[in-house]
Write a protein that holds these residues in place. Structure first.
Motif, PDB file in Angstrom:
ATOM      1  N   UNK A  62       0.830  -1.198   0.000  1.00 15.74           N
ATOM      2  CA  UNK A  62       0.000   0.000   0.000  1.00 15.74           C
ATOM      3  C   UNK A  62       0.869   1.253   0.000  1.00 15.74           C
ATOM      4  N   UNK A  63       1.882   1.277   0.839  1.00 15.40           N
ATOM      5  CA  UNK A  63       2.768   2.445   0.903  1.00 15.40           C
ATOM      6  C   UNK A  63       3.586   2.585  -0.376  1.00 15.40           C
ATOM      7  N   UNK A  64       4.103   1.480  -0.869  1.00 16.55           N
ATOM      8  CA  UNK A  64       4.967   1.526  -2.056  1.00 16.55           C
ATOM      9  C   UNK A  64       4.228   2.028  -3.291  1.00 16.55           C
ATOM     10  N   UNK A  65       2.994   1.561  -3.478  1.00 13.20           N
ATOM     11  CA  UNK A  65       2.264   1.847  -4.710  1.00 13.20           C
ATOM     12  C   UNK A  65       1.087   2.795  -4.514  1.00 13.20           C
ATOM     13  N   UNK A  66       1.055   3.492  -3.403  1.00  7.45           N
ATOM     14  CA  UNK A  66      -0.032   4.418  -3.095  1.00  7.45           C
ATOM     15  C   UNK A  66      -0.346   5.335  -4.282  1.00  7.45           C
ATOM     16  N   UNK A  83      -4.060   6.839 -12.493  1.00 10.36           N
ATOM     17  CA  UNK A  83      -4.450   6.496 -11.120  1.00 10.36           C
ATOM     18  C   UNK A  83      -5.048   5.084 -11.073  1.00 10.36           C
ATOM     19  N   UNK A  84      -5.815   4.726 -12.096  1.00 13.55           N
ATOM     20  CA  UNK A  84      -6.375   3.370 -12.161  1.00 13.55           C
ATOM     21  C   UNK A  84      -5.277   2.322 -12.276  1.00 13.55           C
ATOM     22  N   UNK A  85      -4.298   2.606 -13.104  1.00  6.22           N
ATOM     23  CA  UNK A  85      -3.169   1.683 -13.267  1.00  6.22           C
ATOM     24  C   UNK A  85      -2.422   1.543 -11.941  1.00  6.22           C
ATOM     25  N   UNK A  86      -2.110   2.662 -11.314  1.00  3.34           N
ATOM     26  CA  UNK A  86      -1.369   2.651 -10.047  1.00  3.34           C
ATOM     27  C   UNK A  86      -2.143   1.860  -8.984  1.00  3.34           C
ATOM     28  N   UNK A  87      -3.429   2.145  -8.859  1.00  6.14           N
ATOM     29  CA  UNK A  87      -4.269   1.458  -7.874  1.00  6.14           C
ATOM     30  C   UNK A  87      -4.374  -0.032  -8.188  1.00  6.14           C
ATOM     31  N   UNK A  88      -4.541  -0.347  -9.446  1.00  9.28           N
ATOM     32  CA  UNK A  88      -4.663  -1.751  -9.846  1.00  9.28           C
ATOM     33  C   UNK A  88      -3.429  -2.562  -9.489  1.00  9.28           C
ATOM     34  N   UNK A  89      -2.264  -2.022  -9.781  1.00  5.33           N
ATOM     35  CA  UNK A  89      -1.043  -2.748  -9.447  1.00  5.33           C
ATOM     36  C   UNK A  89      -0.825  -2.799  -7.942  1.00  5.33           C
ATOM     37  N   UNK A  90      -1.207  -1.752  -7.234  1.00  7.95           N
ATOM     38  CA  UNK A  90      -1.123  -1.793  -5.780  1.00  7.95           C
ATOM     39  C   UNK A  90      -1.950  -2.974  -5.267  1.00  7.95           C
ATOM     40  N   UNK A  92      -2.855  -5.706  -6.955  1.00  8.85           N
ATOM     41  CA  UNK A  92      -2.247  -6.973  -7.381  1.00  8.85           C
ATOM     42  C   UNK A  92      -1.123  -7.360  -6.416  1.00  8.85           C
ATOM     43  N   UNK A  93      -0.256  -6.410  -6.092  1.00  4.12           N
ATOM     44  CA  UNK A  93       0.828  -6.690  -5.152  1.00  4.12           C
ATOM     45  C   UNK A  93       0.270  -7.016  -3.760  1.00  4.12           C
ATOM     46  N   UNK A  94      -0.696  -6.218  -3.279  1.00  2.97           N
ATOM     47  CA  UNK A  94      -1.317  -6.492  -1.975  1.00  2.97           C
ATOM     48  C   UNK A  94      -1.960  -7.881  -1.961  1.00  2.97           C
ATOM     49  N   UNK A  95      -2.722  -8.160  -2.975  1.00  2.65           N
ATOM     50  CA  UNK A  95      -3.429  -9.440  -3.049  1.00  2.65           C
ATOM     51  C   UNK A  95      -2.482 -10.626  -3.090  1.00  2.65           C
ATOM     52  N   UNK A  96      -1.355 -10.450  -3.748  1.00  2.00           N
ATOM     53  CA  UNK A  96      -0.364 -11.528  -3.790  1.00  2.00           C
ATOM     54  C   UNK A  96       0.191 -11.819  -2.400  1.00  2.00           C
ATOM     55  N   UNK A  97       0.365 -10.772  -1.609  1.00  2.00           N
ATOM     56  CA  UNK A  97       0.866 -10.964  -0.241  1.00  2.00           C
ATOM     57  C   UNK A  97      -0.222 -11.545   0.667  1.00  2.00           C
ATOM     58  N   UNK A  98      -1.423 -10.990   0.585  1.00  2.00           N
ATOM     59  CA  UNK A  98      -2.507 -11.413   1.475  1.00  2.00           C
ATOM     60  C   UNK A  98      -3.039 -12.798   1.100  1.00  2.00           C
TER      61      UNK A  98
END
Length: 139
Positions: A62-66, A83-90, A92-98
């Protein structure tokens, strides 16, 4: 079965390095987990160096890709599309961890060979984005 072995040519070199020995030995969950741990560690060091914040997992992503104040900017956040691209990748990365890293780290999960291949493609994509953003040097 031979066609399944060819998938490694499409996988990011860092994932091949980390996962292939484990995958070949039949340690499927570990082959995924080691890649996601490494992606987390790379981002953790990058964020710590730039923000003096030591974060982990979803909070780190969340912090990295805010969208509001990205440490790793993947798109022009001055546009709605960016902003959509940035949020989407944030996400994807969050979901991969969770949804992938955390369950495998805290419980003995044993995905089959095919599911593991799909999850390694996911990990590979994360490394590709880290490389494209300059967080990870080209291999």
């Amino acid at each position: 079965m031979e066609e399944l072995e060819d998938f490694w040519v499409y996988i990011h070199p860092k994932v091949v390095e980390l996962a292939k020995p484990r995958f070949d030995a039949g340690f499927f969950a570990d082959s995924i987990l080691v890649c996601l741990r490494e992606a987390n560690a790379i981002l953790k060091a990058h964020v710590l160096a730039r923000s003096n914040q030591e974060l982990d997992g979803a909070q780190l992503m969340t912090a990295a890709f805010s969208v509001n104040n990205p440490i790793v900017q993947l798109a022009d956040i001055n546009t709605a599309n960016g902003r959509s691209i940035q949020l989407g990748y944030m996400k994807i990365f969050e979901g991969s961890m969770i949804g992938i890293r955390n369950p495998k780290a805290h419980k003995n999960l044993n995905p089959d060979r095919t599911k593991t291949i799909h999850l390694l493609y996911n990990a590979s994509f994360l490394f590709i984005k880290l490389q494209e953003s300059g967080v990870l040097p080209a291999q």
